[in-house]
Design a protein around this motif. Structure first.
Motif, short mmCIF file in Angstrom:
data_model
loop_
_atom_site.label_atom_id
_atom_site.label_comp_id
_atom_site.label_asym_id
_atom_site.label_seq_id
_atom_site.Cartn_x
_atom_site.Cartn_y
_atom_site.Cartn_z
N GLU A 1 45.64 60.35 -46.88
CA GLU A 1 44.47 60.41 -46.01
C GLU A 1 43.23 60.56 -46.89
N GLN A 2 42.38 59.55 -46.88
CA GLN A 2 41.22 59.55 -47.78
C GLN A 2 39.92 59.81 -47.03
N PHE A 3 39.27 60.89 -47.40
CA PHE A 3 38.01 61.33 -46.81
C PHE A 3 36.90 61.10 -47.83
N ASP A 4 36.12 60.04 -47.63
CA ASP A 4 35.04 59.72 -48.55
C ASP A 4 33.73 60.32 -48.05
N VAL A 5 32.97 60.93 -48.95
CA VAL A 5 31.72 61.58 -48.57
C VAL A 5 30.56 60.58 -48.75
N ASN A 6 30.01 60.14 -47.62
CA ASN A 6 28.83 59.28 -47.68
C ASN A 6 27.58 60.12 -47.41
N SER A 7 26.43 59.49 -47.29
CA SER A 7 25.17 60.23 -47.13
C SER A 7 25.14 61.03 -45.84
N ALA A 8 25.65 60.45 -44.75
CA ALA A 8 25.64 61.16 -43.47
C ALA A 8 26.55 62.39 -43.52
N ILE A 9 27.72 62.23 -44.12
CA ILE A 9 28.64 63.36 -44.22
C ILE A 9 28.08 64.41 -45.17
N ALA A 10 27.43 63.98 -46.25
CA ALA A 10 26.83 64.94 -47.19
C ALA A 10 25.76 65.78 -46.50
N GLU A 11 24.96 65.15 -45.63
CA GLU A 11 23.94 65.90 -44.88
C GLU A 11 24.60 66.92 -43.95
N ALA A 12 25.69 66.52 -43.31
CA ALA A 12 26.40 67.43 -42.41
C ALA A 12 27.00 68.61 -43.18
N ILE A 13 27.55 68.33 -44.37
CA ILE A 13 28.10 69.41 -45.19
C ILE A 13 27.00 70.38 -45.59
N SER A 14 25.83 69.84 -45.99
CA SER A 14 24.70 70.67 -46.41
C SER A 14 24.23 71.56 -45.27
N ALA A 15 24.36 71.06 -44.02
CA ALA A 15 23.95 71.84 -42.85
C ALA A 15 25.06 72.76 -42.37
N ASN A 16 26.15 72.84 -43.14
CA ASN A 16 27.30 73.70 -42.82
C ASN A 16 27.91 73.33 -41.47
N ALA A 17 28.05 72.02 -41.23
CA ALA A 17 28.64 71.53 -39.99
C ALA A 17 30.12 71.90 -39.94
#
Length: 502
Positions: free
Chosen positions: A444-460
């Protein structure tokens, strides 16, 4: 059979090992046959027919025949064929017989029994024969672990094959002490210390085949429990091509690991193949112009062109202290065996932000959960968003035995996923009646793109990250498992055992 003594005969067919076993003269060891590359394959009243790898072995064949009072004829066979027949002879003689088990109770002093050559019939002590037989059989059956588990009235020997434990032998309580002591002697552990956990290593040889064994002992209520992890050098290191990924999955991973800096994590439970995948990635990245350094506990395989550091807690070398030293060694790529604590994870993240490609493993149930796990360990979300390239969650699933696979109607649990027909192995001699033969990986491959990086930064939360990833094509372990069941590679029961049902 006719011909003069010492005559070279045209190649007949090699007989079954049971027939050859009866032809070996008394007092001749199978070890001698292996060393000389000769095997008796037929005889009559005057002559013994000897298979050899070359005509130059004729003098050895003559000596072998003389042991039975006969003259020799030589038939030339490929060396590989003779070696295979010799291994079959060892197999016949290495079974764990009941008389060997009974004789062990008379063994008192084991301190001198440190022979490491397992594939040999020259040893006489019953305990050596037993332990050698257990090790040899484990390698033959593709076991990855051997468990010696003491109970109140017995010692249970179990093998882990294709990720599942199987009971193999139930020994009496009297066998426990000599067997345990023999293993500890081989592993260079303190046999007098029975109340503290110990670790050791055994290097064994099965002819020209090398196997490394990691040994762990743990004191329990009924004695020392020993687990041995087998690392078969003959199988070699797997490459990315050998991992069994679909072509598009391999292309995604290959693109991910070509980044010059950032952090890539592999997640999954113990025994899911994370280390194997890391080694495959490092082999793909190893080039003369790149400095790769790893810190591991333990080092399982030697990687050419890679600097490998062994964790040694007694000497004050843990993951964190080793990492600090590694950063002064001008690395391009760093591999951390496991991120176990905040300090290790923090150094790894900082390293990925300062121009290094960092590879490591983490224990989580799926790929997306790696983000919340690192945040829980104390990593700031904004740092994680800037460093994490992707996460691969993997599982190893048993493959349906192709020799006894049968098609049947899918159970209700699979029909709700649109699968109508499934395959199961009914059990045969090849798969030892299990219905499974070998394993393959789900990735299962979870690639971090810009949208996901923003969500991670916002502690989603993980649910939001997973939804974003699915929009970008994330295929979960369950999706991959259902596909594997539909294609007949595995069974519904095995898929749900490994992946779980959602």
């Amino acid at each position: 059979m006719t011909g003069a003594a010492g005559e070279t005969k045209t190649q007949p067919t090699l007989p079954q090992p049971e027939r050859v076993f009866d032809l070996i003269p008394a007092g001749v060891s199978i070890d001698v046959l292996r060393e000389k590359k000769i095997v008796p394959i037929d005889r009559d009243e005057r002559t013994m027919l000897v298979a050899a790898s070359s005509i130059a072995s004729t003098p050895d064949a003559q000596l072998l025949a003389m042991g039975a009072g006969l003259t020799a004829q030589v038939a030339v066979f490929p060396e590989t064929a003779i070696a295979a027949l010799v291994r079959a002879l060892y197999d016949l003689k290495s079974g764990v017989a009941q008389d060997t088990l009974n004789a062990i109770e008379s063994v008192d002093d084991l301190s001198q029994l440190a022979r490491q050559e397992v594939l040999s019939d020259r040893v006489d002590a019953p305990v050596i024969k037993l332990v050698n037989g257990v090790l040899l059989e484990a390698v033959k059956e593709r076991a990855t672990d051997i468990h010696l588990e003491p109970f109140e009235s017995k010692l249970l020997v179990r093998y882990r094959i294709d990720g599942v434990l199987h009971d193999r032998y139930e020994l009496t309580k009297g066998h426990q002490s000599p067997v345990t002591s023999r293993v500890k002697v081989m592993a260079k552990m303190d046999i007098a210390e029975r109340f503290l956990p110990q670790d050791g290593r055994i290097g064994i040889a099965l002819g020209d085949r090398a196997v490394d064994i990691r040994v762990s002992s743990l004191p329990t209520q009924h004695g020392e429990r020993i687990v041995m992890r087998l690392l078969d050098k003959a199988r070699g290191l797997l490459t990315l091509e050998d991992l069994g990924m679909a072509s598009h999955e391999k292309a995604r991973l290959d693109s991910l690991i070509r980044h010059p800096h950032g952090m890539i994590l592999l997640t999954g439970p113990t025994g899911s193949g994370k280390s194997t995948s890391l080694y495959a990635i490092l082999q793909a990245l190893a080039r003369p112009e790149v400095n790769i350094i790893t810190v591991e506990d333990p080092i399982e395989y030697d990687l050419p062109g890679v600097g490998q550091v062994q964790v040694n807690e007694k000497a004050g070398i843990n993951f964190a202290t080793a990492l600090r030293s590694i950063l002064r060694q001008d690395p391009d790529i760093i591999m951390i065996g496991e991120m176990r604590d905040f300090e290790t994870a923090h150094i790894g993240v900082q390293s990925s932000l300062t121009g290094h490609l960092v590879l490591s493993t983490l224990h989580t149930n799926d790929s997306v959960s790696a983000v919340s796990r690192l945040v829980d360990m104390g990593i700031e979300p904004y740092l994680l968003a800037g460093s994490l390239l992707g996460v691969v969650a993997q599982r190893l699933v048993r493959r349906v035995c192709p020799h006894c696979a049968e098609e049947s109607e899918a159970p209700a649990a699979m029909r709700k996923y649109g699968v109508e027909r499934v395959y199961r192995g009914r059990g045969c001699e090849v798969c030892r009646e299990t219905g499974y033969l070998g394993r393959f990986g789900l990735y299962e491959q979870f690639d971090v793109n810009s949208a996901i990086a923003e969500a991670i930064s916002a502690n989603a939360p993980s649910t939001e990250l997973r939804a974003l990833a699915k929009d970008k094509g994330l295929r979960t372990l369950l999706d991959l498992g259902v596909r594997s069941v539909a294609s007949g590679d595995t069974t519904p029961e095995e898929m749900f055992r490994v992946v779980g049902e959602v």
